[in-house]
Scaffold this motif. Structure first.
Motif, PDB file in Angstrom:
ATOM      1  N   ALA A 217      37.225  38.497  41.814  1.00 28.38           N
ATOM      2  CA  ALA A 217      38.417  39.020  41.140  1.00 28.38           C
ATOM      3  C   ALA A 217      39.576  39.191  42.101  1.00 28.38           C
ATOM      4  O   ALA A 217      40.469  40.006  41.862  1.00 28.38           O
ATOM      5  N   ALA A 218      39.597  38.450  43.181  1.00 23.32           N
ATOM      6  CA  ALA A 218      40.678  38.581  44.159  1.00 23.32           C
ATOM      7  C   ALA A 218      41.945  37.911  43.658  1.00 23.32           C
ATOM      8  O   ALA A 218      41.899  36.943  42.887  1.00 23.32           O
ATOM      9  N   ASP A 219      43.102  38.395  44.111  1.00 23.44           N
ATOM     10  CA  ASP A 219      44.412  37.798  43.826  1.00 23.44           C
ATOM     11  C   ASP A 219      44.703  37.716  42.332  1.00 23.44           C
ATOM     12  O   ASP A 219      45.386  36.786  41.865  1.00 23.44           O
ATOM     13  N   ASN A 220      44.150  38.648  41.524  1.00 20.42           N
ATOM     14  CA  ASN A 220      44.440  38.712  40.093  1.00 20.42           C
ATOM     15  C   ASN A 220      44.060  37.436  39.348  1.00 20.42           C
ATOM     16  O   ASN A 220      44.680  37.066  38.345  1.00 20.42           O
ATOM     17  N   CYS A 221      43.076  36.746  39.839  1.00 23.86           N
ATOM     18  CA  CYS A 221      42.510  35.599  39.132  1.00 23.86           C
ATOM     19  C   CYS A 221      40.995  35.734  39.196  1.00 23.86           C
ATOM     20  O   CYS A 221      40.458  36.458  40.030  1.00 23.86           O
TER      21      CYS A 221
END
Length: 418
Positions: free
Chosen positions: A363-367
């Protein structure tokens, strides 16, 4: 998350525990590729440095001349081709026997000289004393001369006997020494053969390691091709749906397809907001709840696409065993998405024919993307809808068929919203 792991070349144990076997293999392959890339960069730099410094060549007056045959070509002899050539083992035994005999003869010669010096020292005094006695007793009787002659004869016989015994002892020691040297050389030869066997075993181990490395490369290549094929199919479905809506064409009824979604195969983040940090892992439950409320809840990642209610497949912070208890009551193809209790992310738990599988969602970088995959989604809903038609893995063929919801009267995600 994957880029951070490749940069540090380290993965925390809590994160590794959330990966399944296939994701572990993909992660290992990517880390191996990163090691090879760094090694090649270092080697290229060293080659450039060495190319910049040219070493002067040394002029040597030494030359090599080759023995030539009747055809004016270099004379070459291959041992074993001629019918009179002896086998390698026989030649080695003869050389070792000759060395042992030469060494034994050398030692026997030294021992013989030592014995000769001892014998001469013992009997030289007797000869001098006898000569003086003969000169003093020139007028002695014939009986005395006869006695002297007999005495000398006995002394000579005794000397000859001593010499014979000394020679036998020298020969015995020579044979014993030759045998000992021969056995030592044979032992050295056997040790050399043992080292050859160890070298062969090492070569076999190296060959097996190369085969395993090649198998991992093939698996990673197949995974990349499958990801590319799936992304192209998703984009194609999006184009077809858009054209159908634009022209209002009527087509034959088909099974429902996943809605087109924005996919990307690059490593660039999607809609990265400023002042928002993301930690790779955490074992604190309060920190995970705070992360969900501050970063994930505003994105409404747990809601359905119409944003009216929470998706039936969404669950709160539950353990792996609790997830398997939920899926134990559904048929193969059932699934749920839960908030990980160990890291700042999600886990897709799936019920297959063989048992249960768990896939970590980065779930890193809002993706959102399956760890090791290259397809990024803007929400969990898009990821779930996509894998209802496309398998989760290239080898397993797992598709999301049935959402596993909450138990009546017990909402495990209530603590995330209150």
């Amino acid at each position: 998350m994957l880029q951070q792991i490749l940069t540090n070349m380290f993965i925390e144990p809590e994160l590794l525990a959330e990966l399944n076997e296939e994701q572990k293999q993909v992660l290992f392959f990517k880390m191996r590729e990163e090691q090879v890339r760094r090694w090649r960069e270092r080697e290229t730099g060293l080659e450039k440095e060495e190319a910049g410094t040219v070493k002067p060549r040394k002029v040597s007056g030494k030359t090599v001349s080759w023995l030539k045959g009747s055809d004016n070509d270099v004379w070459v002899w291959l041992m074993g081709e001629h019918p009179d050539d002896k086998p390698y083992d026989q030649i080695c035994d003869e050389i070792m026997a000759e060395r042992a005999a030469n060494q034994a003869q050398k030692e026997a010669k030294e021992f013989r000289a030592k014995k000769e010096a001892e014998i001469e020292k013992r009997f030289s005094g007797l000869y001098v004393e006898q000569e003086e006695t003969d000169r003093q007793k020139q007028a002695c009787k014939a009986a005395a001369l006869e006695y002297s002659r007999c005495h000398n004869l006995l002394q000579k016989r005794y000397e000859a006997e001593e010499r014979r015994k000394a020679e036998e002892e020298v020969r015995r020691l020579e044979d014993k020494r030759a045998q000992q040297i021969f056995m030592d050389l044979k032992e050295v030869q056997h040790q050399g053969k043992g080292q050859d066997k160890e070298e062969k075993a090492w070569q076999d181990s190296l060959r097996k390691s190369k085969v395993a490395d090649q198998r991992r490369r093939s698996l990673a290549k197949q995974t990349r091709e499958d990801n590319r094929r799936r992304s192209l199919k998703a984009l194609e479905r999006g184009r077809v749906a858009a054209m159908t809506k634009a022209f209002g064409g009527q087509t034959t009824a088909l099974p429902p397809k996943a809605k087109p979604r924005k996919l990307t195969l690059t490593n660039e983040p999607i809609d990265q907001r400023p002042n928002m940090r993301h930690s790779v892992s955490s074992s604190n439950r309060e920190e995970i709840i705070r992360w969900f409320r501050e970063q994930q809840l505003p994105l409404r990642v747990c809601f359905q696409q119409d944003q009216t209610c929470i998706a039936p497949w969404f669950h709160g912070i539950i353990s792996l065993q609790e997830a398997e208890d939920f899926l134990g009551s559904v048929s193969p193809g059932g699934f749920l998405v839960r908030v990980s209790e160990r890291i700042l992310g999600y886990v897709l738990s799936y019920r297959s024919q063989e048992g249960f599988k768990h896939f970590l969602i980065d779930a890193a970088d809002n993706c959102y993307m399956l760890l090791g995959d290259q397809i990024k989604f803007t929400s969990l809903e898009e990821l779930v809808e996509y894998h209802k038609d496309e398998p989760l893995t290239a080898s397993g063929g797992e598709r999301l068929l049935m959402a596993c919801g909450q138990k009546p009267g017990n909402l495990d995600y209530s603590e995330l919203f209150t």
